[in-house]
Design a protein around this motif. Structure first.
Motif, PDB file in Angstrom:
ATOM      1  N   GLY A   8       0.814  -1.200   0.000  1.00  0.00           N
ATOM      2  CA  GLY A   8       0.000   0.000   0.000  1.00  0.00           C
ATOM      3  C   GLY A   8       0.845   1.246   0.000  1.00  0.00           C
ATOM      4  N   GLN A   9       0.898   1.943   1.140  1.00  0.00           N
ATOM      5  CA  GLN A   9       1.631   3.190   1.229  1.00  0.00           C
ATOM      6  C   GLN A   9       3.142   3.002   1.349  1.00  0.00           C
ATOM      7  N   LEU A  10       3.579   1.783   1.643  1.00  0.00           N
ATOM      8  CA  LEU A  10       5.011   1.470   1.653  1.00  0.00           C
ATOM      9  C   LEU A  10       5.243   0.308   0.684  1.00  0.00           C
ATOM     10  N   PRO A  11       5.241   0.589  -0.618  1.00  0.00           N
ATOM     11  CA  PRO A  11       5.245  -0.464  -1.628  1.00  0.00           C
ATOM     12  C   PRO A  11       6.618  -1.074  -1.881  1.00  0.00           C
ATOM     13  N   VAL A  12       6.596  -2.197  -2.576  1.00  0.00           N
ATOM     14  CA  VAL A  12       7.803  -2.879  -3.020  1.00  0.00           C
ATOM     15  C   VAL A  12       7.572  -3.308  -4.464  1.00  0.00           C
ATOM     16  N   VAL A  13       8.609  -3.256  -5.305  1.00  0.00           N
ATOM     17  CA  VAL A  13       8.511  -3.761  -6.661  1.00  0.00           C
ATOM     18  C   VAL A  13       9.265  -5.087  -6.721  1.00  0.00           C
ATOM     19  N   SER A  14       8.555  -6.127  -7.109  1.00  0.00           N
ATOM     20  CA  SER A  14       9.109  -7.475  -7.208  1.00  0.00           C
ATOM     21  C   SER A  14       9.389  -7.771  -8.672  1.00  0.00           C
ATOM     22  N   CYS A  15      10.666  -8.026  -9.009  1.00  0.00           N
ATOM     23  CA  CYS A  15      11.091  -8.212 -10.399  1.00  0.00           C
ATOM     24  C   CYS A  15      11.514  -9.661 -10.640  1.00  0.00           C
ATOM     25  N   THR A  16      11.039 -10.227 -11.733  1.00  0.00           N
ATOM     26  CA  THR A  16      11.429 -11.583 -12.130  1.00  0.00           C
ATOM     27  C   THR A  16      12.272 -11.500 -13.395  1.00  0.00           C
ATOM     28  N   LEU A  17      13.504 -11.985 -13.303  1.00  0.00           N
ATOM     29  CA  LEU A  17      14.460 -11.873 -14.397  1.00  0.00           C
ATOM     30  C   LEU A  17      14.772 -13.242 -14.987  1.00  0.00           C
ATOM     31  N   GLU A  18      15.130 -13.235 -16.261  1.00  0.00           N
ATOM     32  CA  GLU A  18      15.600 -14.440 -16.920  1.00  0.00           C
ATOM     33  C   GLU A  18      17.129 -14.515 -16.819  1.00  0.00           C
ATOM     34  N   LYS A  19      17.681 -15.646 -17.218  1.00  0.00           N
ATOM     35  CA  LYS A  19      19.123 -15.854 -17.122  1.00  0.00           C
ATOM     36  C   LYS A  19      19.880 -14.772 -17.882  1.00  0.00           C
ATOM     37  N   ASN A  20      20.898 -14.191 -17.238  1.00  0.00           N
ATOM     38  CA  ASN A  20      21.798 -13.155 -17.763  1.00  0.00           C
ATOM     39  C   ASN A  20      21.158 -11.764 -17.824  1.00  0.00           C
ATOM     40  N   GLU A  21      19.916 -11.615 -17.394  1.00  0.00           N
ATOM     41  CA  GLU A  21      19.341 -10.281 -17.272  1.00  0.00           C
ATOM     42  C   GLU A  21      19.852  -9.618 -15.999  1.00  0.00           C
ATOM     43  N   SER A  22      19.965  -8.289 -16.023  1.00  0.00           N
ATOM     44  CA  SER A  22      20.478  -7.547 -14.873  1.00  0.00           C
ATOM     45  C   SER A  22      19.558  -6.394 -14.519  1.00  0.00           C
ATOM     46  N   ILE A  23      19.605  -6.018 -13.262  1.00  0.00           N
ATOM     47  CA  ILE A  23      18.893  -4.839 -12.787  1.00  0.00           C
ATOM     48  C   ILE A  23      19.829  -4.072 -11.861  1.00  0.00           C
ATOM     49  N   VAL A  24      19.735  -2.739 -11.912  1.00  0.00           N
ATOM     50  CA  VAL A  24      20.682  -1.873 -11.206  1.00  0.00           C
ATOM     51  C   VAL A  24      19.932  -1.060 -10.157  1.00  0.00           C
ATOM     52  N   THR A  25      20.558  -0.874  -9.000  1.00  0.00           N
ATOM     53  CA  THR A  25      19.985  -0.041  -7.953  1.00  0.00           C
ATOM     54  C   THR A  25      21.097   0.708  -7.246  1.00  0.00           C
ATOM     55  N   GLU A  26      20.706   1.725  -6.465  1.00  0.00           N
ATOM     56  CA  GLU A  26      21.697   2.414  -5.656  1.00  0.00           C
ATOM     57  C   GLU A  26      22.148   1.499  -4.526  1.00  0.00           C
ATOM     58  N   SER A  27      23.258   1.804  -3.921  1.00  0.00           N
ATOM     59  CA  SER A  27      23.795   0.994  -2.831  1.00  0.00           C
ATOM     60  C   SER A  27      22.785   0.888  -1.702  1.00  0.00           C
ATOM     61  N   GLY A  28      22.456  -0.337  -1.284  1.00  0.00           N
ATOM     62  CA  GLY A  28      21.520  -0.566  -0.198  1.00  0.00           C
ATOM     63  C   GLY A  28      20.073  -0.602  -0.622  1.00  0.00           C
ATOM     64  N   GLY A  29      19.769  -0.619  -1.930  1.00  0.00           N
ATOM     65  CA  GLY A  29      18.390  -0.544  -2.391  1.00  0.00           C
ATOM     66  C   GLY A  29      17.648  -1.865  -2.425  1.00  0.00           C
ATOM     67  N   MET A  30      18.352  -2.988  -2.373  1.00  0.00           N
ATOM     68  CA  MET A  30      17.715  -4.298  -2.490  1.00  0.00           C
ATOM     69  C   MET A  30      17.069  -4.713  -1.168  1.00  0.00           C
ATOM     70  N   CYS A  31      15.862  -5.316  -1.252  1.00  0.00           N
ATOM     71  CA  CYS A  31      15.158  -5.814  -0.055  1.00  0.00           C
ATOM     72  C   CYS A  31      15.386  -7.306   0.144  1.00  0.00           C
ATOM     73  N   TRP A  32      15.097  -8.110  -0.888  1.00  0.00           N
ATOM     74  CA  TRP A  32      15.357  -9.552  -0.833  1.00  0.00           C
ATOM     75  C   TRP A  32      15.512 -10.084  -2.256  1.00  0.00           C
ATOM     76  N   MET A  33      16.141 -11.268  -2.352  1.00  0.00           N
ATOM     77  CA  MET A  33      16.359 -11.860  -3.673  1.00  0.00           C
ATOM     78  C   MET A  33      16.557 -13.351  -3.541  1.00  0.00           C
ATOM     79  N   ASP A  34      16.281 -14.076  -4.635  1.00  0.00           N
ATOM     80  CA  ASP A  34      16.566 -15.509  -4.697  1.00  0.00           C
ATOM     81  C   ASP A  34      18.074 -15.733  -4.728  1.00  0.00           C
ATOM     82  N   ASP A  35      18.463 -16.945  -4.394  1.00  0.00           N
ATOM     83  CA  ASP A  35      19.884 -17.294  -4.344  1.00  0.00           C
ATOM     84  C   ASP A  35      20.414 -17.643  -5.734  1.00  0.00           C
ATOM     85  N   CYS A  36      20.188 -16.748  -6.691  1.00  0.00           N
ATOM     86  CA  CYS A  36      20.671 -16.988  -8.056  1.00  0.00           C
ATOM     87  C   CYS A  36      21.150 -15.689  -8.698  1.00  0.00           C
ATOM     88  N   PHE A  37      21.478 -14.707  -7.856  1.00  0.00           N
ATOM     89  CA  PHE A  37      21.935 -13.421  -8.365  1.00  0.00           C
ATOM     90  C   PHE A  37      23.398 -13.181  -8.011  1.00  0.00           C
TER      91      PHE A  37
END
Length: 225
Positions: A8-37
């Motif tokens: 709701g007022q404190l949202p999260v964006v959940s991204c699903t990537l395929e093999k070799n795809e990348s996503i970039v964030t500022e330092s400390g921006g990640m909340c959680w991730m699968d053990d494949c990154f």
């Protein structure tokens, strides 16, 4: 990449990537991730570019998360109450956003500092002096304070906005700072001495509760000894 914005007022964006795809964030921006990154932290363009980016409210270092198998999930959360806004860039136009707006993006998106050249904007513009420019190709996710209102300005059409309420706008929109007319208006209206003017053509996105305004209202309620 596929994504879903949750919460709701404190949202999260959940991204699903395929093999070799990348996503970039500022330092400390990640909340959680699968053990494949795989993580790679760098200044993305050198120390000077990192320092310039820091002036726009982001960290000097950026981290790229690359997926090593299909279907890996990674999430990035908002740092204050509001919305996460996905913006699709196709390489033809840039988006100019408020400081600290950038949350994460696909690798094809470039994040740079954007200065206003007008002297008055520089000294008095507050939010409007140093901005963020997003260009290139791909999806970027922006943090919005409160809710979002979109305005489509025709050529020559102007709106005046307290600069803290400007979330982002297309690069075709002119942004300047004007003085509030009348001394009584300056001193007693509560709007301050200056107001942002946005002139079309182009789209403007306005936010309903700047974090700075929210913080001031909370501070005003704190009991003073």
């Amino acid at each position: 990449m596929k994504y879903e914005i949750k919460g709701g007022q404190l949202p999260v964006v959940s991204c699903t990537l395929e093999k070799n795809e990348s996503i970039v964030t500022e330092s400390g921006g990640m909340c959680w991730m699968d053990d494949c990154f795989e993580m790679e932290t760098s200044t993305r363009g050198g120390a000077m570019k990192g320092l310039m980016r820091a002036f726009s409210g982001e960290s000097i270092f950026m981290t790229a998360y690359t997926c090593t198998k299909d279907g890996g999930n990674i999430a990035f959360g908002s740092s204050f109450p509001g919305r996460i806004m996905p913006v699709k860039l196709d390489g033809s136009k840039s988006i100019i956003a408020q400081k600290t707006a950038f949350l994460a993006s696909e690798e094809g998106v470039e994040l740079n500092i954007h200065f206003r050249k007008k002297l008055g904007t520089g000294f008095f513009g507050g939010e409007g002096f140093i901005l963020q420019r997003l260009s290139g190709q791909g999806v970027a996710f922006l943090e919005i304070d409160g809710d979002l209102v979109e305005r489509d300005l025709a050529a020559g059409e102007k709106i005046k906005v307290d600069q803290g309420y400007v979330a982002f706008f297309e690069e075709t929109v002119k942004f300047d700072i004007d003085t509030v007319k009348g001394m009584k208006n300056k001193l007693f209206s509560g709007e301050g001495f200056f107001v942002a003017t946005l002139e079309g053509p182009g789209k403007v996105w306005l936010q309903t509760m700047p974090f700075s305004v929210l913080a001031d209202r909370i501070i005003a309620l704190v009991p003073k000894k």
